[in-house]
Design a protein around this motif. Structure first.
Motif, PDB file in Angstrom:
ATOM      1  N   ASP A 318       5.285 -10.134   4.654  1.00 25.94           N
ATOM      2  CA  ASP A 318       4.858 -11.419   5.192  1.00 25.94           C
ATOM      3  C   ASP A 318       3.347 -11.551   5.088  1.00 25.94           C
ATOM      4  O   ASP A 318       2.640 -10.618   4.687  1.00 25.94           O
ATOM      5  N   ALA A 319       2.844 -12.718   5.475  1.00 24.41           N
ATOM      6  CA  ALA A 319       1.406 -12.988   5.374  1.00 24.41           C
ATOM      7  C   ALA A 319       0.609 -12.079   6.291  1.00 24.41           C
ATOM      8  O   ALA A 319      -0.484 -11.624   5.939  1.00 24.41           O
ATOM      9  N   ALA A 320       1.142 -11.785   7.473  1.00 21.69           N
ATOM     10  CA  ALA A 320       0.424 -10.923   8.407  1.00 21.69           C
ATOM     11  C   ALA A 320       0.230  -9.531   7.823  1.00 21.69           C
ATOM     12  O   ALA A 320      -0.845  -8.927   7.956  1.00 21.69           O
ATOM     13  N   GLY A 321       1.268  -9.002   7.169  1.00 24.70           N
ATOM     14  CA  GLY A 321       1.154  -7.684   6.548  1.00 24.70           C
ATOM     15  C   GLY A 321       0.135  -7.674   5.429  1.00 24.70           C
ATOM     16  O   GLY A 321      -0.615  -6.698   5.265  1.00 24.70           O
ATOM     17  N   ARG A 322       0.099  -8.752   4.667  1.00 23.11           N
ATOM     18  CA  ARG A 322      -0.881  -8.829   3.575  1.00 23.11           C
ATOM     19  C   ARG A 322      -2.301  -8.909   4.118  1.00 23.11           C
ATOM     20  O   ARG A 322      -3.224  -8.299   3.562  1.00 23.11           O
ATOM     21  N   VAL A 323      -2.499  -9.633   5.203  1.00 20.84           N
ATOM     22  CA  VAL A 323      -3.833  -9.740   5.796  1.00 20.84           C
ATOM     23  C   VAL A 323      -4.308  -8.378   6.290  1.00 20.84           C
ATOM     24  O   VAL A 323      -5.465  -7.990   6.092  1.00 20.84           O
ATOM     25  N   ARG A 324      -3.404  -7.631   6.924  1.00 24.71           N
ATOM     26  CA  ARG A 324      -3.792  -6.303   7.410  1.00 24.71           C
ATOM     27  C   ARG A 324      -4.135  -5.368   6.248  1.00 24.71           C
ATOM     28  O   ARG A 324      -5.074  -4.564   6.342  1.00 24.71           O
ATOM     29  N   ALA A 325      -3.391  -5.478   5.151  1.00 29.05           N
ATOM     30  CA  ALA A 325      -3.698  -4.647   3.979  1.00 29.05           C
ATOM     31  C   ALA A 325      -5.055  -5.005   3.389  1.00 29.05           C
ATOM     32  O   ALA A 325      -5.836  -4.131   2.993  1.00 29.05           O
ATOM     33  N   VAL A 326      -5.365  -6.289   3.346  1.00 27.25           N
ATOM     34  CA  VAL A 326      -6.659  -6.731   2.818  1.00 27.25           C
ATOM     35  C   VAL A 326      -7.789  -6.263   3.729  1.00 27.25           C
ATOM     36  O   VAL A 326      -8.859  -5.844   3.259  1.00 27.25           O
ATOM     37  N   ALA A 327      -7.578  -6.322   5.036  1.00 27.00           N
ATOM     38  CA  ALA A 327      -8.602  -5.836   5.970  1.00 27.00           C
ATOM     39  C   ALA A 327      -8.844  -4.343   5.783  1.00 27.00           C
ATOM     40  O   ALA A 327      -9.994  -3.872   5.837  1.00 27.00           O
ATOM     41  N   HIS A 328      -7.762  -3.582   5.561  1.00 20.96           N
ATOM     42  CA  HIS A 328      -7.915  -2.150   5.287  1.00 20.96           C
ATOM     43  C   HIS A 328      -8.735  -1.938   4.013  1.00 20.96           C
ATOM     44  O   HIS A 328      -9.657  -1.102   3.988  1.00 20.96           O
ATOM     45  N   LEU A 329      -8.420  -2.675   2.961  1.00 24.52           N
ATOM     46  CA  LEU A 329      -9.175  -2.541   1.708  1.00 24.52           C
ATOM     47  C   LEU A 329     -10.631  -2.945   1.908  1.00 24.52           C
ATOM     48  O   LEU A 329     -11.528  -2.372   1.272  1.00 24.52           O
ATOM     49  N   ALA A 330     -10.875  -3.907   2.776  1.00 24.55           N
ATOM     50  CA  ALA A 330     -12.252  -4.316   3.047  1.00 24.55           C
ATOM     51  C   ALA A 330     -13.047  -3.166   3.660  1.00 24.55           C
ATOM     52  O   ALA A 330     -14.224  -2.952   3.311  1.00 24.55           O
TER      53      ALA A 330
END
Length: 536
Positions: A318-330
């Protein structure tokens, strides 16, 4: 993290076990630093005194500085935070540092919140435990008022939490959230340019998480908040002479005259020494050979964390999971860019001990760096993994234990060295008392003596900076230099045996010994019959 339980008409928040342990560890970390603050540990210096004097001037309404006196790149937000306290209680190192203690507590809380949101509750607790400890290098970056790092780290964590919350649709007042995001970014940029890599990746997370919220009035509030935060820097740069703007000055300080150090020296100083020092695994005197292992492991962990982030992004349902993954990559990219920027500078090789402070912002990425180790250890702990996974998990657990043990050892070493630091701090106060006792109000001294002496005396004594040849040195606040220059009979506060003292004694000739009015803690205080000003 917590639930609310109703009992007799009242709502009582209850913490789960990881949150409760984290709360206890965090309270211990804040308490440890409160004791250090009251004892003026780490010791003070003239750089910190300059921020303290700026706070005095702000409180009295005499000045409204944008950058540290004599600079055009280090914001003085810490001076503004301390100004009300210093104005009320007078010049005092503990009072000056109290706002930073609050910022540390906020940083600890935000680090827990972000780590729990992106990873796991117990990793968040482990991170709080590591951050609650503190070697001399780490605590100095957190508690001494020398600009930038104590305030920009919680600002970035808050920005990432806002971006993630917007992406997960957990924010009621979304316009207000974007405005706060912009304000924090502007204040952080004004305060310390070293945070630019993390500001960039936080902005990317916001763009990924809530692109529609950046259209229309929310976008206007984002920009307005940023402009308000960075306004002091904009105004100062518009008025700055050519070559004295923030960008030009910042470029100058990252270069060094002479032959450029080799890349091997930069990597060794930046990675093998700088990373363990900034992470709190070594004593302030430097890392031994066997302590450099974390510097070698750090880029490996960054690569592993990047792979995990990309896999999580691809598998997110879902979108929430993708946002958390992007924050981790950040967090990973922010650490990589910070390291590359530091290693590119010759300062990483020429003085790794003195410049490791520029890597203290890597604490922001600590959860992401430890996540591969934590994940491997957790899988092995469950008992369902294969033999290879269990062995790898056991190794990962040993590495985590080694990080914790090294951090504890460095903290203990700092506490063990505290008596000598306290003795040196006591001598500086005795020196200030001796100067005032001699009836001196205008003196000359070296850079590391002057502003600390002025702050310790509450400007009852002002000091002009001289170099070893008794010629003008780095006088950050010209008004002090001018005041001492007008004195008919100034004093001299010089280290015994220093080149400046030898030069002064040569000028005084046979009257040198008679001019000594006090000798305290390795310093001699001179009050000759006539001023010695060779530059005139």
């Amino acid at each position: 993290m917590s639930t609310a339980v109703q009992h007799r008409g009242w709502w009582h928040p209850t913490l789960d076990r990881p949150a409760l342990v984290a709360l206890l560890l965090g309270a211990a970390g804040v308490g440890y630093r409160l004791v250090l603050t009251l004892l003026t540990l780490p010791g003070s210096n003239s750089d910190e005194a300059t921020f303290g004097l700026a706070a005095l001037h702000i409180a009295a309404g005499r000045e409204r500085p944008v950058f540290l006196y004599g600079q055009h790149y280090m914001g003085v937000l810490e001076s503004y935070l301390a100004a009300p306290l210093v104005g009320w209680a007078g010049p005092s190192w503990p009072v000056l540092r109290l706002p930073l203690l609050v910022l540390y507590a906020v940083f600890l809380w935000l680090a827990y919140r972000l780590t729990r949101r992106l990873y796991s509750p117990w990793l968040a607790t482990f991170v709080v435990g590591l951050l609650a400890l503190g070697s001399e290098r780490v605590v100095r970056d957190q508690l001494t008022v020398v600009g930038g790092r104590p305030e920009v780290k919680p600002a970035v964590l808050a920005m990432l939490l806002i971006a993630v919350a917007l992406g997960e649709r957990r924010v009621r007042h979304r316009w207000l959230a974007t405005g706060v995001f912009g304000l924090l970014a502007g204040l952080a940029l004004w305060s310390d340019w070293l945070i630019v890599p993390y500001l960039a990746v936080a902005g990317i997370v916001l763009l990924w998480a809530a692109p529609r919220d950046l259209i229309g009035w929310p976008g206007v509030l984002l920009i307005a908040g940023f402009v308000v935060g960075v306004a002091p820097m904009i105004k100062d740069n518009l008025d700055a002479p050519p070559g004295q703007d923030s960008l030009s000055v910042f470029r100058q300080i990252s270069t060094k005259a002479g032959a450029a150090p080799s890349w091997s020296d930069r990597v060794h100083g930046g990675l093998l020494e700088g990373v363990p020092l900034a992470g709190g695994l070594c004593r302030a005197a430097g890392c031994a050979r066997w302590q450099e292992w974390f510097g070698l492991l750090y880029p490996v962990l960054l690569v592993a964390a990047a792979v995990l982030g990309l896999v999580a992004l691809r598998r997110a349902a879902d979108a929430a999971g993708r946002v958390r993954a992007v924050a981790h990559l950040a967090l990973v990219v922010g650490a990589v860019l910070t390291l590359l920027g530091y290693v590119r500078s010759p300062l990483a090789a020429t003085d790794p001990l003195g410049n490791a402070r520029y890597l203290s912002v890597l604490q922001i990425s600590l959860p992401a760096v430890l996540w591969p180790l934590w994940l491997a250890a957790a899988r092995a702990w469950r008992g369902t993994a294969g033999v290879a996974a269990r062995v790898g998990g056991a190794v990962a657990g040993l590495v985590l234990a080694a990080v914790a043990a090294a951090t504890v050892a460095a903290t203990v070493a700092f506490v063990a060295d505290a008596p000598s630091v306290r003795a040196e701090e006591r001598q500086t106060r005795e020196l200030a008392d001796a100067v005032r006792g001699a009836g001196l109000h205008e003196v000359y001294g070296d850079y590391w003596t002057c502003n600390r002496l002025i702050f310790n005396t509450g400007e009852a004594v002002v000091c002009g900076v001289l170099d070893g040849n008794l010629t003008p040195g780095q006088n950050r606040y010209p008004a002090y230099w001018r005041q001492v220059g007008r004195a008919a009979r100034p004093g001299y506060v010089l280290k015994a045996g220093s080149s400046a003292e030898r030069t002064l004694r040569w000028w005084l000739g046979d009257g040198a010994d008679a001019a000594v009015v006090a000798e305290v803690g390795g310093y001699r205080v001179y009050h000759p019959e006539s001023a010695v000003r060779p530059w005139r």
